[in-house]
Design an enzyme around this catalytic site. Structure first.
Site, PDB file in Angstrom:
ATOM      1  N   PRO A 138       0.801  -1.322  -0.055  1.00  0.00           N
ATOM      2  CA  PRO A 138      -0.096   0.189   0.050  1.00  0.00           C
ATOM      3  C   PRO A 138       0.760   1.259  -0.248  1.00  0.00           C
ATOM      4  O   PRO A 138       0.850   2.102   0.846  1.00  0.00           O
ATOM      5  CB  PRO A 138      -0.780  -0.032   1.334  1.00  0.00           C
ATOM      6  CG  PRO A 138       0.208  -0.841   2.275  1.00  0.00           C
ATOM      7  CD  PRO A 138       0.699  -1.968   1.236  1.00  0.00           C
ATOM      8  N   CYS A 139       1.515   1.470  -1.207  1.00  0.00           N
ATOM      9  CA  CYS A 139       2.330   2.821  -1.225  1.00  0.00           C
ATOM     10  C   CYS A 139       1.377   3.914  -1.311  1.00  0.00           C
ATOM     11  O   CYS A 139       1.747   5.044  -1.107  1.00  0.00           O
ATOM     12  CB  CYS A 139       3.168   2.775  -2.333  1.00  0.00           C
ATOM     13  SG  CYS A 139       2.442   2.343  -3.991  1.00  0.00           S
TER      14      CYS A 139
END
Length: 167
Positions: A138-139
């Site tokens: 989850p950048c």
């Protein structure tokens, strides 16, 4: 978890998601690539071939649809396996991304501190930007110190939608 092996086969395909079209690729180890795009499938495919230059690619849109269902429509108790390939530093940053809870955000400097490198915020930002597996790594949960969204490999509109859906 070293750099990409010399010979690898990836099955890949295109599927529709709540956040736009997605190109997803899976190796025998797990999901190796997930990218969003709005209009240009060719750019997304070019990124896949750039990220996996020695891979043999086999298109399988049926697999992409099934993976999309698993990712976005079901709450599977069995997490999907990921095939993370990068430098040791990148892997360290990506693992730290996996620890950010859904609905929460972190900054680049907070991530740098979390991995024990408090002065490496800029390098952390570079590693975040090289993440090949959108959403699952989850950048999109990383924002700037001032609270603004910052950049996102797949566009800030997509990043906004992802964050809004998690809240």
């Amino acid at each position: 978890m070293k750099n990409e092996p010399a010979k690898i086969e990836l099955e890949w395909g295109i599927s529709e998601t709540p956040f736009g079209k997605m190109l997803i690729a899976r190796s025998l180890k797990g999901i190796a690539h997930l990218s969003f795009f709005e209009t240009d499938e060719a750019d997304s495919y070019q990124q896949l071939t750039h990220d996996w230059p020695t891979a043999t690619l086999k298109r399988n849109d049926r697999l992409a649809a099934e993976l999309t269902r698993q990712i976005f429509q079901t709450r599977s108790k069995t997490p999907l396996k990921l095939d993370l390939n990068g430098t040791e530093f990148q892997l360290q940053v990506w693992k730290a991304l996996l620890e950010i809870p859904s609905g929460k955000t972190s900054t680049y400097s907070q991530l740098a501190k979390r991995i024990g490198k408090p002065t490496a915020a800029r390098a952390v930002g570079n590693a975040v930007g090289k993440n090949r597996i959108a959403y699952l790594v989850p950048c999109h949960r990383v924002i700037r110190e001032d609270g603004t969204l910052g950049g996102f490999r797949w566009g800030t509109t997509c990043k906004s939608k992802l964050l809004a859906q998690e809240k």
